[in-house]
Write a protein that holds these residues in place. Structure first.
Motif, PDB file in Angstrom:
ATOM      1  N   GLN A 180       0.851  -1.185   0.000  1.00  0.00           N
ATOM      2  CA  GLN A 180       0.000   0.000   0.000  1.00  0.00           C
ATOM      3  C   GLN A 180       0.883   1.229   0.000  1.00  0.00           C
ATOM      4  O   GLN A 180       1.905   1.283   0.688  1.00  0.00           O
ATOM      5  N   SER A 181       0.543   2.205  -0.787  1.00  0.00           N
ATOM      6  CA  SER A 181       1.227   3.499  -0.936  1.00  0.00           C
ATOM      7  C   SER A 181       2.512   3.440  -1.746  1.00  0.00           C
ATOM      8  O   SER A 181       3.172   4.461  -1.899  1.00  0.00           O
ATOM      9  N   ASP A 182       2.877   2.257  -2.293  1.00  0.00           N
ATOM     10  CA  ASP A 182       4.004   2.219  -3.223  1.00  0.00           C
ATOM     11  C   ASP A 182       3.663   3.108  -4.412  1.00  0.00           C
ATOM     12  O   ASP A 182       2.486   3.323  -4.730  1.00  0.00           O
ATOM     13  N   ILE A 183       4.684   3.612  -5.064  1.00  0.00           N
ATOM     14  CA  ILE A 183       4.473   4.441  -6.247  1.00  0.00           C
ATOM     15  C   ILE A 183       5.046   3.722  -7.460  1.00  0.00           C
ATOM     16  O   ILE A 183       6.194   3.304  -7.459  1.00  0.00           O
ATOM     17  N   ILE A 184       4.199   3.564  -8.475  1.00  0.00           N
ATOM     18  CA  ILE A 184       4.613   2.952  -9.735  1.00  0.00           C
ATOM     19  C   ILE A 184       4.973   4.077 -10.692  1.00  0.00           C
ATOM     20  O   ILE A 184       4.164   4.976 -10.930  1.00  0.00           O
ATOM     21  N   HIS A 185       6.175   4.019 -11.245  1.00  0.00           N
ATOM     22  CA  HIS A 185       6.651   5.008 -12.217  1.00  0.00           C
ATOM     23  C   HIS A 185       6.538   4.404 -13.613  1.00  0.00           C
ATOM     24  O   HIS A 185       7.008   3.299 -13.839  1.00  0.00           O
ATOM     25  N   THR A 186       5.948   5.135 -14.550  1.00  0.00           N
ATOM     26  CA  THR A 186       5.887   4.655 -15.927  1.00  0.00           C
ATOM     27  C   THR A 186       7.098   5.185 -16.688  1.00  0.00           C
ATOM     28  O   THR A 186       7.710   6.186 -16.285  1.00  0.00           O
ATOM     29  N   PRO A 187       7.427   4.562 -17.812  1.00  0.00           N
ATOM     30  CA  PRO A 187       8.535   5.072 -18.624  1.00  0.00           C
ATOM     31  C   PRO A 187       8.310   6.509 -19.116  1.00  0.00           C
ATOM     32  O   PRO A 187       9.261   7.232 -19.366  1.00  0.00           O
ATOM     33  N   GLU A 188       7.036   6.923 -19.208  1.00  0.00           N
ATOM     34  CA  GLU A 188       6.711   8.282 -19.665  1.00  0.00           C
ATOM     35  C   GLU A 188       6.748   9.307 -18.541  1.00  0.00           C
ATOM     36  O   GLU A 188       6.486  10.484 -18.757  1.00  0.00           O
ATOM     37  N   GLY A 189       7.015   8.879 -17.316  1.00  0.00           N
ATOM     38  CA  GLY A 189       7.129   9.806 -16.198  1.00  0.00           C
ATOM     39  C   GLY A 189       5.882   9.959 -15.342  1.00  0.00           C
ATOM     40  O   GLY A 189       5.880  10.739 -14.397  1.00  0.00           O
ATOM     41  N   LYS A 190       4.822   9.231 -15.655  1.00  0.00           N
ATOM     42  CA  LYS A 190       3.634   9.272 -14.795  1.00  0.00           C
ATOM     43  C   LYS A 190       3.923   8.510 -13.517  1.00  0.00           C
ATOM     44  O   LYS A 190       4.738   7.586 -13.491  1.00  0.00           O
ATOM     45  N   LYS A 191       3.214   8.879 -12.450  1.00  0.00           N
ATOM     46  CA  LYS A 191       3.356   8.197 -11.169  1.00  0.00           C
ATOM     47  C   LYS A 191       1.972   7.819 -10.667  1.00  0.00           C
ATOM     48  O   LYS A 191       1.055   8.638 -10.677  1.00  0.00           O
ATOM     49  N   TYR A 192       1.855   6.566 -10.228  1.00  0.00           N
ATOM     50  CA  TYR A 192       0.604   6.058  -9.694  1.00  0.00           C
ATOM     51  C   TYR A 192       0.830   5.552  -8.275  1.00  0.00           C
ATOM     52  O   TYR A 192       1.740   4.760  -8.034  1.00  0.00           O
ATOM     53  N   ILE A 193      -0.007   5.985  -7.340  1.00  0.00           N
ATOM     54  CA  ILE A 193       0.073   5.550  -5.946  1.00  0.00           C
ATOM     55  C   ILE A 193      -0.871   4.363  -5.768  1.00  0.00           C
ATOM     56  O   ILE A 193      -2.059   4.453  -6.099  1.00  0.00           O
ATOM     57  N   ILE A 194      -0.347   3.259  -5.240  1.00  0.00           N
ATOM     58  CA  ILE A 194      -1.180   2.080  -4.990  1.00  0.00           C
ATOM     59  C   ILE A 194      -2.048   2.354  -3.768  1.00  0.00           C
ATOM     60  O   ILE A 194      -1.549   2.656  -2.692  1.00  0.00           O
ATOM     61  N   LYS A 195      -3.362   2.249  -3.964  1.00  0.00           N
ATOM     62  CA  LYS A 195      -4.326   2.524  -2.900  1.00  0.00           C
ATOM     63  C   LYS A 195      -4.867   1.262  -2.247  1.00  0.00           C
ATOM     64  O   LYS A 195      -5.030   1.201  -1.043  1.00  0.00           O
ATOM     65  N   GLU A 196      -5.224   0.257  -3.066  1.00  0.00           N
ATOM     66  CA  GLU A 196      -5.743  -0.975  -2.491  1.00  0.00           C
ATOM     67  C   GLU A 196      -5.555  -2.142  -3.447  1.00  0.00           C
ATOM     68  O   GLU A 196      -5.361  -1.962  -4.642  1.00  0.00           O
ATOM     69  N   PHE A 197      -5.604  -3.313  -2.895  1.00  0.00           N
ATOM     70  CA  PHE A 197      -5.435  -4.553  -3.631  1.00  0.00           C
ATOM     71  C   PHE A 197      -6.795  -5.036  -4.096  1.00  0.00           C
ATOM     72  O   PHE A 197      -7.732  -5.133  -3.297  1.00  0.00           O
ATOM     73  N   LEU A 198      -6.938  -5.330  -5.396  1.00  0.00           N
ATOM     74  CA  LEU A 198      -8.211  -5.829  -5.915  1.00  0.00           C
ATOM     75  C   LEU A 198      -8.224  -7.345  -6.044  1.00  0.00           C
ATOM     76  O   LEU A 198      -9.268  -7.964  -5.883  1.00  0.00           O
TER      77      LEU A 198
END
Length: 135
Positions: free
Chosen positions: A54-72
Motif C-alpha cells: 500500500q502506498s508504493d508508487i509505480i513510475h511509468t517510462p513516460e514519467g507518470k506516477k501512480y500511488i497504490i491505494k488498495e489490492f483488488l
C-alpha cells in the motif's frame, strides 16, 4: 523490458516501505502473498509476482506516477491494484503481470484486444472496459 519496468518502479518513493525499520513508522501493508522476495533482485516472490505494498508508487517510462491505494485481487497472470495518478483525482485499476516471458507476450495480446475494443466503441456506448495506458 519487464525487469526494467520493475526497476523503474522501485525503490518506491514516498511509500512507507522507504522507511523500513525507522522509529515511529508503521510497517507497510504488503499485498503480495507470499511476500518474501526471491527473484528479480528481491523484487518478485517465488511465483514471479512483483511484491507490492500500500502506498508504493509505480513510475511509468513516460514519467507518470501512480500511488497504490488498495489490492483488488490476483490470478493466473498477476495482480490488480487500485491506483491514483499523482495530481489526478480519478482512480484507475492497474494489472501487474508476473515476471515471466509467456505472461509478457500474453499481455501484449491483451493490449491489442483492448485497443481494438476501445477503438470500436469510442463513445463508450457499449460500456466496455476502457484502457487508458499500458507500460
Amino acid at each position: 523490458y519487464i525487469r526494467n519496468t520493475y526497476k523503474l518502479a522501485g525503490p518506491f518513493e514516498g511509500s512507507p516501505g522507504a522507511a523500513y525499520g525507522s522509529e515511529g513508522k508503521a510497517a507497510p501493508v504488503i499485498y503480495t502473498d507470499p511476500s518474501e522476495g526471491v527473484c528479480n533482485e528481491g523484487n518478485d516472490n517465488s511465483e514471479n509476482n512483483l511484491i507490492i505494498r500500500q502506498s508504493d508508487i509505480i513510475h511509468t517510462p513516460e514519467g507518470k506516477k501512480y500511488i497504490i491505494k488498495e489490492f483488488l485481487g490476483k490470478g493466473t497472470f498477476g495482480q490488480v491494484v487500485t491506483c491514483q495518478e499523482v495530481g489526478a483525482s480519478e482512480a484507475v485499476a492497474i494489472k501487474i503481470l508476473k515476471n515471466k516471458r509467456n505472461y509478457y507476450y500474453q499481455g501484449l495480446v491483451e493490449v491489442k484486444v483492448m485497443l481494438k475494443l476501445n477503438d470500436e466503441d469510442k463513445i463508450d456506448q457499449e460500456h466496455i472496459e476502457r484502457m487508458y495506458d499500458y507500460f
